[in-house]
Scaffold this active site. Structure first.
Site, PDB file in Angstrom:
ATOM      1  N   ASN A   1       0.885  -1.170   0.000  1.00  0.00           N
ATOM      2  CA  ASN A   1       0.000   0.000   0.000  1.00  0.00           C
ATOM      3  C   ASN A   1       0.922   1.218   0.000  1.00  0.00           C
ATOM      4  OD1 ASN A   1      -1.756   2.075   0.483  1.00  0.00           O
ATOM      5  ND2 ASN A   1      -2.364   1.402   2.534  1.00  0.00           N
ATOM      6  N   TRP A   2       1.010   1.855  -1.151  1.00  0.00           N
ATOM      7  CA  TRP A   2       1.930   3.005  -1.256  1.00  0.00           C
ATOM      8  C   TRP A   2       1.391   4.235  -0.537  1.00  0.00           C
ATOM      9  CZ3 TRP A   2       4.023   3.152  -7.042  1.00  0.00           C
ATOM     10  CH2 TRP A   2       4.948   2.112  -7.196  1.00  0.00           C
ATOM     11  N   LYS A   3       0.103   4.222  -0.189  1.00  0.00           N
ATOM     12  CA  LYS A   3      -0.523   5.403   0.445  1.00  0.00           C
ATOM     13  C   LYS A   3      -0.285   6.630  -0.444  1.00  0.00           C
ATOM     14  CE  LYS A   3      -0.064   3.085   4.843  1.00  0.00           C
ATOM     15  NZ  LYS A   3       0.074   3.148   6.297  1.00  0.00           N
TER      16      LYS A   3
ATOM     17  N   HIS B   1      -9.401   1.476   4.743  1.00  0.00           N
ATOM     18  CA  HIS B   1      -8.154   1.583   5.500  1.00  0.00           C
ATOM     19  C   HIS B   1      -8.376   2.491   6.709  1.00  0.00           C
ATOM     20  CE1 HIS B   1      -4.032   2.503   6.551  1.00  0.00           C
ATOM     21  NE2 HIS B   1      -3.692   1.416   5.893  1.00  0.00           N
TER      22      HIS B   1
ATOM     23  N   GLU C   1      -6.713   4.804   7.861  1.00  0.00           N
ATOM     24  CA  GLU C   1      -6.441   6.224   7.591  1.00  0.00           C
ATOM     25  C   GLU C   1      -7.656   6.879   6.927  1.00  0.00           C
ATOM     26  OE1 GLU C   1      -2.811   5.474   5.513  1.00  0.00           O
ATOM     27  OE2 GLU C   1      -1.905   4.820   7.395  1.00  0.00           O
TER      28      GLU C   1
ATOM     29  N   GLU D   1      -5.482  -4.928  10.334  1.00  0.00           N
ATOM     30  CA  GLU D   1      -4.449  -3.930  10.605  1.00  0.00           C
ATOM     31  C   GLU D   1      -4.742  -3.229  11.928  1.00  0.00           C
ATOM     32  OE1 GLU D   1      -2.464  -2.760   6.590  1.00  0.00           O
ATOM     33  OE2 GLU D   1      -3.979  -1.293   7.097  1.00  0.00           O
TER      34      GLU D   1
ATOM     35  N   GLY E   1       2.581   2.081  10.861  1.00  0.00           N
ATOM     36  CA  GLY E   1       3.553   3.159  10.740  1.00  0.00           C
ATOM     37  C   GLY E   1       4.251   3.504  12.049  1.00  0.00           C
TER      38      GLY E   1
ATOM     39  N   SER F   1       3.420  -2.346  10.277  1.00  0.00           N
ATOM     40  CA  SER F   1       4.869  -2.429  10.510  1.00  0.00           C
ATOM     41  C   SER F   1       5.450  -3.802  10.147  1.00  0.00           C
ATOM     42  CB  SER F   1       5.228  -2.062  11.955  1.00  0.00           C
ATOM     43  OG  SER F   1       4.843  -0.731  12.228  1.00  0.00           O
TER      44      SER F   1
ATOM     45  N   GLY G   1       2.902  -1.277   4.229  1.00  0.00           N
ATOM     46  CA  GLY G   1       2.972   0.156   3.965  1.00  0.00           C
ATOM     47  C   GLY G   1       4.398   0.582   3.665  1.00  0.00           C
ATOM     48  N   GLY G   2       5.068   1.097   4.661  1.00  0.00           N
ATOM     49  CA  GLY G   2       6.411   1.668   4.495  1.00  0.00           C
ATOM     50  C   GLY G   2       7.380   0.777   3.730  1.00  0.00           C
TER      51      GLY G   2
HETATM   52  P1  13P Z   1       3.096   0.183   7.662  1.00  0.00           P
HETATM   53  O1  13P Z   1       3.577  -1.112   7.068  1.00  0.00           O
HETATM   54  O2  13P Z   1       3.850   1.392   7.203  1.00  0.00           O
HETATM   55  O3  13P Z   1       2.969   0.098   9.164  1.00  0.00           O
HETATM   56  O4  13P Z   1       1.605   0.401   7.119  1.00  0.00           O
HETATM   57  C1  13P Z   1       0.711  -0.644   7.175  1.00  0.00           C
HETATM   58  C2  13P Z   1      -0.492  -0.266   6.413  1.00  0.00           C
HETATM   59  O5  13P Z   1      -1.228   0.631   6.797  1.00  0.00           O
HETATM   60  C3  13P Z   1      -0.765  -0.981   5.152  1.00  0.00           C
HETATM   61  O6  13P Z   1      -2.028  -0.694   4.673  1.00  0.00           O
END
Ligand code: 13P
Length: 248
Positions: free
Chosen positions: A10-12, A95, A97, A165, A171, A211, A232-233
């Site tokens: 997920n590049w966000k 998500h 967010e 999640e 994050g 994470s 994510g990251g």
């Molecule tokens: P991180 O891997 O950066 O914690 O993010 C997870 C995430 O929200 C994937 O959708």
């Protein structure tokens, strides 16, 4: 039990057409022998270029959201038909967010999920508790509500991917322990069995997200109920390949 593992990024709101292209070109040879399904969910504006870049490889491109209406006066939104036109196969829905910053609710998650399914896009439906909910023992209650409402009226739940999640792990560098993630995902699977059918529970793919990285993916993926990850990251770098190749 023969669920195919599924690792998705997920590049966000990260990357550009240039940096995204470069990363996918680097990832292609690194993930070509993966035993799992592989996808990168990218910002909508990058979709056409990333689909072109990933063409012919085992990397599928997904979206980070999808609107529930066919078309209409929804400024700033993207429809399932628009995504399909570019070959999008997955869409992240709900998500945390989006729930936290953009007013996404279990009801809107449900509408988006039904529309994605109808269009033949696999929804990756995100659920998870906040730190406060975990600390006050509300985790299961919250997840149950998110599943019951978010997946209401879904005909074939095995066409949905669920991403568990925990909000406190996103994050933050604070991953759920293998045991915590396993225990909660087992609860999610049991709940799918109750809300839908026991066979559906056996078949549905459930990812862990929060994470997850090259260091902790092996332990998480070794858990019997964890079928993959939503990253994510670590999906913004070639580390993503190490997660895809967790079993090598
Ligand atoms: P991180 O891997 O950066 O914690 O993010 C997870 C995430 O929200 C994937 O959708």
């Amino acid at each position: 039990m023969n669920r195919k593992p599924f690792i998705a990024g997920n590049w966000k709101m990260n990357m550009t057409a240039a940096s995204g292209k470069k990363l996918i070109e680097e990832l292609k040879p690194l993930v070509e022998n993966a035993d799992c399904d592989v996808a990168l969910c990218v910002p909508a504006i990058l979709i056409p270029e990333m689909v072109k870049t990933a063409a012919g490889s085992n990397i599928k491109i997904g979206a980070e959201n999808v609107h529930w209406a066919k078309s209409g006066a929804y400024t700033g939104e993207i429809s399932a038909d628009m995504l399909k036109e570019y070959g999008v196969e997955y869409a992240i829905i709900g998500h945390s967010e989006r729930r936290q910053y953009f007013g996404e609710t279990d009801e809107s998650v449900n509408k988006r999920t039904l529309t994605a399914l109808e269009a033949g896009i696999t929804p990756i439906v995100c659920i998870g508790e906040t730190l406060e909910e975990r600390e006050t023992d509300k985790t299961n209650e919250v997840l149950y509500r998110q599943l019951k409402t978010g997946l209401a009226n879904v005909d074939d739940v095995t066409k949905v991917v669920i991403a568990y999640e925990p909000v406190w792990a996103i994050g933050t560098g604070r991953t759920a322990t293998d045991a915590q993630a396993q225990e909660t995902i087992a609860f999610i699977r049991k709940t799918i069995g109750e809300l839908f059918c026991p066979k559906c529970a056996e078949k549905i793919v459930i990812q862990y997200g929060g994470s997850m990285n090259a260091g902790n993916c092996k332990g998480l993926m070794a858990q019997p109920d964890i079928d993959g990850g939503l990253i994510g990251g670590a999906s913004l770098k070639t580390d993503f390949a190490a997660i895809v190749n967790y079993n090598k």
